[in-house]
Design an enzyme around this catalytic site. Structure first.
Site, PDB file in Angstrom:
ATOM      1  N   CYS A 137      18.546 -33.414  44.564  1.00  0.00           N
ATOM      2  CA  CYS A 137      19.001 -32.028  44.661  1.00  0.00           C
ATOM      3  C   CYS A 137      19.332 -31.684  46.113  1.00  0.00           C
ATOM      4  O   CYS A 137      18.421 -31.570  46.953  1.00  0.00           O
ATOM      5  CB  CYS A 137      17.905 -31.108  44.118  1.00  0.00           C
ATOM      6  SG  CYS A 137      18.184 -29.375  44.460  1.00  0.00           S
ATOM      7  N   CYS A 140      17.911 -28.367  47.480  1.00  0.00           N
ATOM      8  CA  CYS A 140      16.461 -28.390  47.723  1.00  0.00           C
ATOM      9  C   CYS A 140      16.124 -29.191  48.987  1.00  0.00           C
ATOM     10  O   CYS A 140      15.250 -28.815  49.744  1.00  0.00           O
ATOM     11  CB  CYS A 140      15.714 -29.032  46.551  1.00  0.00           C
ATOM     12  SG  CYS A 140      16.325 -28.589  44.942  1.00  0.00           S
ATOM     13  N   ASP A 141      16.789 -30.318  49.188  1.00  0.00           N
ATOM     14  CA  ASP A 141      16.327 -31.260  50.208  1.00  0.00           C
ATOM     15  C   ASP A 141      17.329 -31.541  51.326  1.00  0.00           C
ATOM     16  O   ASP A 141      16.981 -32.187  52.312  1.00  0.00           O
ATOM     17  CB  ASP A 141      15.958 -32.596  49.534  1.00  0.00           C
ATOM     18  CG  ASP A 141      14.895 -32.398  48.463  1.00  0.00           C
ATOM     19  OD1 ASP A 141      13.930 -31.663  48.731  1.00  0.00           O
ATOM     20  OD2 ASP A 141      15.042 -32.948  47.360  1.00  0.00           O
TER      21      ASP A 141
END
Ligand code: NDP
Length: 313
Positions: A137, A140-141
């Site tokens: 993701c 997210c990261d």
């Protein structure tokens, strides 16, 4: 959560776009409705750029999902339980649903809107370096890769969109694709081409990852063809965006018919082969996996449930 009913009219399993769209109509149709979900909002909350919801030129997944949830829960007859369903059984007058949190709840009908999970590459090193250089993701990261070199695996719309997003942080993003020409939607392709012109992106075609290597974290990958003359491809991070698998295990448990791909077979009214069981969203065998379609399928599912319940009275 305080239960509003001993026996719900409908339990919706999954709180993504499909689930909460169904719940919103459940509110309007005055059905005692319970959404059980492990993640509120579902997979779309990981998308930062949504430009295809009719009437809203631009938004992000968190806002879109949050607004639909808020709308659904504005009806007093809609409840949400943050839990994971582990079992669905047929019972005397409907269904019995058990959760990880040790709850057993009854309902007269069920809507399965469990979505999908990330497909894995399945190569050596993927599990070992998951979260240590291997990710699924970008939103997210991706922020952890400022000025780093990263690669995205995959060649369809998700991979291209994630790669574009990652150029926000990374020095360079490679898209590694197993065939000759990547195949995102035309508008996404135009954005990729712009990033290539800016020198922020590069496509490596006809290439597959054979192995992910490192020590504490990922340091390089091995491809099945030489890139720039070398066997090892040094990277700081790798984002795997090769599609999704349907989460249809619960459906299978109660005898819902699945397609060859493991998706739930539904008709145009979101009915499965079982009376009182409906399905909506990315878990179904619908060809086009789009938020707006998931939403509409959720509405079809709850209307079908409503008519079924009416016919039983
Ligand atoms: P897809 O399943 O469409 O594409 C997966 C990509 O990964 C393909 O390029 C595929 O290659 C590649 N791939 C699959 N398995 C492997 C493997 N083992 N090794 C290497 N590469 C692999 O997934 P998407 O998530 O992109 O899209 C899923 C659905 O979601 C689509 O219907 C899409 O339209 C939709 N979507 C909608 C969005 C939106 O609402 N705007 C945003 C993103 C996606 P190959 O090309 O060879 O098949």
């Amino acid at each position: 959560m305080s239960l509003i009913s001993d026996v719900y009219d409908v339990i919706i399993i999954g709180g993504g776009i499909a689930g909460f769209s169904a719940a919103m109509y459940g509110g309007r149709l005055k059905l005692n409705t319970l959404v059980i979900t492990s993640v509120r909002g579902g997979v779309i909350i990981q998308t930062n750029d949504i430009a295809n919801w009719p009437g809203i030129e631009k938004t992000d997944g968190m806002s879109l999902a949050g607004n639909i949830e808020k709308h659904a829960t504005s009806y007093q007859n809609v409840n949400v339980l943050d839990d994971t369903v582990t079992k669905v059984k047929k019972a005397a007058n409907g269904f019995s649903v058990s959760t990880e949190g040790d709850k057993t709840i009854s309902s007269r009908s069920i809507i399965i809107a469990t979505g999908t999970e990330w497909r894995k590459l399945g190569v050596p090193g993927e599990e070992q370096f998951s979260g240590k250089g291997v990710h699924y993701c970008a939103l997210c990261d991706g922020y952890a890769y400022k000025d780093k070199i990263i690669a995205v695996i995959g060649g369809a719309d998700s991979a291209a969109k994630e790669a574009i997003l990652l150029t926000r942080w990374a020095k360079k993003v490679y898209m590694i694709y197993r065939k000759e020409t990547i195949r995102p939607e035309p508008i996404t392709l135009a954005n990729v081409e712009e990033k290539i012109r800016e020198g922020k992106m590069e496509i490596i075609n006809n290439a597959n990852v054979l192995e992910i290597k490192g020590d504490q974290r990922l340091t390089h990958i091995i491809l099945d063809r030489k890139y720039n003359g070398g066997d090892e491809f040094k990277l700081d991070g790798l984002f795997v965006e090769i599609g999704h698998n349907p989460q249809s295990g619960l459906a299978k448990q109660i005898g819902v018919e699945l397609s060859k791909k493991g998706e739930i077979n539904v008709n145009r009214n979101a009915e499965t082969n079982l009376d009182g069981v409906y399905a909506a969203g990315d878990v179904t065998d619908g060809r086009f996996k789009q938020a707006i379609i998931a939403s509409a399928e959720g509405v079809q599912a709850i209307y079908s449930a409503y008519e079924y319940l009416k016919s039983k009275k």
